[in-house]
Design a protein around this motif. Structure first.
Motif, PDB file in Angstrom:
ATOM      1  N   ALA A   1       0.846  -1.197   0.000  1.00 11.28           N
ATOM      2  CA  ALA A   1       0.000   0.000   0.000  1.00 11.28           C
ATOM      3  C   ALA A   1       0.878   1.241   0.000  1.00 11.28           C
ATOM      4  O   ALA A   1       1.940   1.256   0.608  1.00 11.28           O
ATOM      5  CB  ALA A   1      -0.907   0.004   1.233  1.00 11.28           C
ATOM      6  N   GLY A   2       0.429   2.265  -0.682  1.00 11.09           N
ATOM      7  CA  GLY A   2       1.168   3.515  -0.709  1.00 11.09           C
ATOM      8  C   GLY A   2       2.344   3.485  -1.665  1.00 11.09           C
ATOM      9  O   GLY A   2       3.311   4.207  -1.486  1.00 11.09           O
ATOM     10  N   ASP A   3       2.242   2.674  -2.696  1.00  9.26           N
ATOM     11  CA  ASP A   3       3.338   2.550  -3.664  1.00  9.26           C
ATOM     12  C   ASP A   3       3.242   3.660  -4.713  1.00  9.26           C
ATOM     13  O   ASP A   3       3.223   3.415  -5.909  1.00  9.26           O
ATOM     14  CB  ASP A   3       3.351   1.174  -4.311  1.00  9.26           C
ATOM     15  CG  ASP A   3       2.055   0.812  -5.008  1.00  9.26           C
ATOM     16  OD1 ASP A   3       1.019   1.406  -4.674  1.00  9.26           O
ATOM     17  OD2 ASP A   3       2.074  -0.073  -5.878  1.00  9.26           O
TER      18      ASP A   3
ATOM     19  N   SER B   1      10.582   5.597 -11.091  1.00 11.44           N
ATOM     20  CA  SER B   1       9.484   4.672 -11.370  1.00 11.44           C
ATOM     21  C   SER B   1       8.298   5.417 -11.960  1.00 11.44           C
ATOM     22  O   SER B   1       7.956   6.508 -11.520  1.00 11.44           O
ATOM     23  CB  SER B   1       9.044   3.964 -10.087  1.00 11.44           C
ATOM     24  OG  SER B   1       7.909   3.169 -10.329  1.00 11.44           O
ATOM     25  N   ASP B   2       7.677   4.820 -12.986  1.00 11.32           N
ATOM     26  CA  ASP B   2       6.415   5.385 -13.470  1.00 11.32           C
ATOM     27  C   ASP B   2       5.277   4.425 -13.172  1.00 11.32           C
ATOM     28  O   ASP B   2       4.199   4.574 -13.679  1.00 11.32           O
ATOM     29  CB  ASP B   2       6.421   5.712 -14.969  1.00 11.32           C
ATOM     30  CG  ASP B   2       7.658   5.346 -15.705  1.00 11.32           C
ATOM     31  OD1 ASP B   2       8.665   5.144 -15.076  1.00 11.32           O
ATOM     32  OD2 ASP B   2       7.619   5.276 -16.931  1.00 11.32           O
ATOM     33  N   GLU B   3       5.549   3.429 -12.338  1.00 13.27           N
ATOM     34  CA  GLU B   3       4.514   2.465 -11.961  1.00 13.27           C
ATOM     35  C   GLU B   3       3.857   2.905 -10.664  1.00 13.27           C
ATOM     36  O   GLU B   3       4.431   3.653  -9.891  1.00 13.27           O
ATOM     37  CB  GLU B   3       5.137   1.074 -11.785  1.00 13.27           C
ATOM     38  CG  GLU B   3       5.673   0.502 -13.083  1.00 13.27           C
ATOM     39  CD  GLU B   3       6.243  -0.885 -12.907  1.00 13.27           C
ATOM     40  OE1 GLU B   3       5.890  -1.560 -11.930  1.00 13.27           O
ATOM     41  OE2 GLU B   3       7.048  -1.279 -13.756  1.00 13.27           O
ATOM     42  N   GLY B   4       2.670   2.410 -10.441  1.00 16.98           N
ATOM     43  CA  GLY B   4       1.950   2.725  -9.220  1.00 16.98           C
ATOM     44  C   GLY B   4       1.079   3.953  -9.391  1.00 16.98           C
ATOM     45  O   GLY B   4       1.212   4.720 -10.343  1.00 16.98           O
TER      46      GLY B   4
ATOM     47  N   ALA C   1      -4.107  10.970  -5.496  1.00 17.48           N
ATOM     48  CA  ALA C   1      -4.657  10.304  -4.308  1.00 17.48           C
ATOM     49  C   ALA C   1      -5.036  11.286  -3.203  1.00 17.48           C
ATOM     50  O   ALA C   1      -5.663  10.893  -2.214  1.00 17.48           O
ATOM     51  CB  ALA C   1      -3.638   9.293  -3.778  1.00 17.48           C
ATOM     52  N   LEU C   2      -4.680  12.554  -3.370  1.00 19.85           N
ATOM     53  CA  LEU C   2      -4.927  13.564  -2.324  1.00 19.85           C
ATOM     54  C   LEU C   2      -6.404  13.691  -1.966  1.00 19.85           C
ATOM     55  O   LEU C   2      -7.267  13.704  -2.837  1.00 19.85           O
ATOM     56  CB  LEU C   2      -4.445  14.937  -2.790  1.00 19.85           C
ATOM     57  CG  LEU C   2      -2.961  15.189  -2.764  1.00 19.85           C
ATOM     58  CD1 LEU C   2      -2.647  16.540  -3.399  1.00 19.85           C
ATOM     59  CD2 LEU C   2      -2.421  15.131  -1.360  1.00 19.85           C
ATOM     60  N   GLY C   3      -6.663  13.799  -0.662  1.00 16.62           N
ATOM     61  CA  GLY C   3      -7.996  14.116  -0.171  1.00 16.62           C
ATOM     62  C   GLY C   3      -9.047  13.048  -0.366  1.00 16.62           C
ATOM     63  O   GLY C   3     -10.235  13.329  -0.220  1.00 16.62           O
TER      64      GLY C   3
ATOM     65  N   VAL D   1      -4.475  10.771   1.718  1.00 24.17           N
ATOM     66  CA  VAL D   1      -4.209  10.030   0.477  1.00 24.17           C
ATOM     67  C   VAL D   1      -4.976   8.710   0.448  1.00 24.17           C
ATOM     68  O   VAL D   1      -5.179   8.071   1.471  1.00 24.17           O
ATOM     69  CB  VAL D   1      -2.696   9.769   0.246  1.00 24.17           C
ATOM     70  CG1 VAL D   1      -1.943  11.077   0.083  1.00 24.17           C
ATOM     71  CG2 VAL D   1      -2.108   8.912   1.342  1.00 24.17           C
ATOM     72  N   ALA D   2      -5.399   8.342  -0.733  1.00 22.09           N
ATOM     73  CA  ALA D   2      -6.191   7.130  -0.933  1.00 22.09           C
ATOM     74  C   ALA D   2      -5.383   5.882  -0.629  1.00 22.09           C
ATOM     75  O   ALA D   2      -4.172   5.830  -0.850  1.00 22.09           O
ATOM     76  CB  ALA D   2      -6.686   7.075  -2.375  1.00 22.09           C
ATOM     77  N   LEU D   3      -6.074   4.884  -0.139  1.00 21.94           N
ATOM     78  CA  LEU D   3      -5.520   3.548   0.050  1.00 21.94           C
ATOM     79  C   LEU D   3      -6.400   2.568  -0.714  1.00 21.94           C
ATOM     80  O   LEU D   3      -7.577   2.846  -0.957  1.00 21.94           O
ATOM     81  CB  LEU D   3      -5.498   3.172   1.537  1.00 21.94           C
ATOM     82  CG  LEU D   3      -4.611   4.024   2.441  1.00 21.94           C
ATOM     83  CD1 LEU D   3      -4.764   3.591   3.890  1.00 21.94           C
ATOM     84  CD2 LEU D   3      -3.164   3.936   2.008  1.00 21.94           C
ATOM     85  N   PRO D   4      -5.852   1.415  -1.070  1.00 21.37           N
ATOM     86  CA  PRO D   4      -6.673   0.419  -1.779  1.00 21.37           C
ATOM     87  C   PRO D   4      -7.898   0.010  -0.943  1.00 21.37           C
ATOM     88  O   PRO D   4      -7.802  -0.164   0.278  1.00 21.37           O
ATOM     89  CB  PRO D   4      -5.720  -0.760  -1.965  1.00 21.37           C
ATOM     90  CG  PRO D   4      -4.346  -0.158  -1.893  1.00 21.37           C
ATOM     91  CD  PRO D   4      -4.461   0.983  -0.927  1.00 21.37           C
ATOM     92  N   ASP D   5      -9.028  -0.133  -1.607  1.00 19.38           N
ATOM     93  CA  ASP D   5     -10.263  -0.531  -0.925  1.00 19.38           C
ATOM     94  C   ASP D   5     -10.099  -1.838  -0.161  1.00 19.38           C
ATOM     95  O   ASP D   5     -10.616  -1.984   0.948  1.00 19.38           O
ATOM     96  CB  ASP D   5     -11.413  -0.658  -1.927  1.00 19.38           C
ATOM     97  CG  ASP D   5     -11.860   0.691  -2.465  1.00 19.38           C
ATOM     98  OD1 ASP D   5     -11.596   1.727  -1.811  1.00 19.38           O
ATOM     99  OD2 ASP D   5     -12.468   0.712  -3.552  1.00 19.38           O
TER     100      ASP D   5
END
Length: 149
Positions: free
Chosen positions: A6-8, A16-19, A25-27, A90-94
């Protein structure tokens, strides 16, 4: 079950351009939910430590968190993730948020055997990913060679 990171955010991993993007992801996490998520993240088991502290990507503020990595046995994350959740939402995976909720927002404490099993799985998955990247690199080199002919 494969381990999850999480948070990658790609901005936090130079080169890196992955993730997902931390900017996008803000807010995403409402303020009312941030403290319990932050507590969960801050109480994860530490499994890697480095001497270089993290800095805030947005402001450049230094020493926001020690450079270490936490886990709950399934998910793992950098020690600065609670900071980004609390300060920026910041968003995290559901799936990760569901796991936290299922555990009543209390990060499990891993036994020594549980941590050893986690580390073994993480090592195995890292080796698999490395082999896949190498194979993809060989494939790309062959494709470039074919297009030159």
């Amino acid at each position: 079950m494969p381990l999850q990171f999480a948070g990658d955010f790609r901005e936090l991993d130079p080169g890196s351009d992955e993730g997902p993007s931390i900017v996008e992801a803000l807010g995403k996490i409402p303020e009312a939910e941030r403290s319990r998520i932050g507590r969960y993240l801050a109480s994860g088991v530490v499994f890697t430590v480095s001497s270089w502290p993290y800095a805030d990507w947005f402001t450049g503020e230094k020493n926001i968190a020690p450079a270490r990595t936490h886990t709950d046995g399934v998910w793992h994350w950098r020690a600065d993730l609670p900071y980004y959740v609390l300060r920026y939402g910041v968003a995290l995976p559901d799936a990760f948020l569901r796991r936290m909720q299922d555990l009543d927002w209390k990060c499990p404490v891993l036994s020594r055997q549980g941590l050893d099993a986690f580390m073994e799985q993480l090592s195995f998955e890292g080796e698999v990913q490395q082999k896949l990247r190498k194979k993809a690199g060989v494939r790309q080199a062959l494709e470039r060679r074919q297009t030159k002919k």
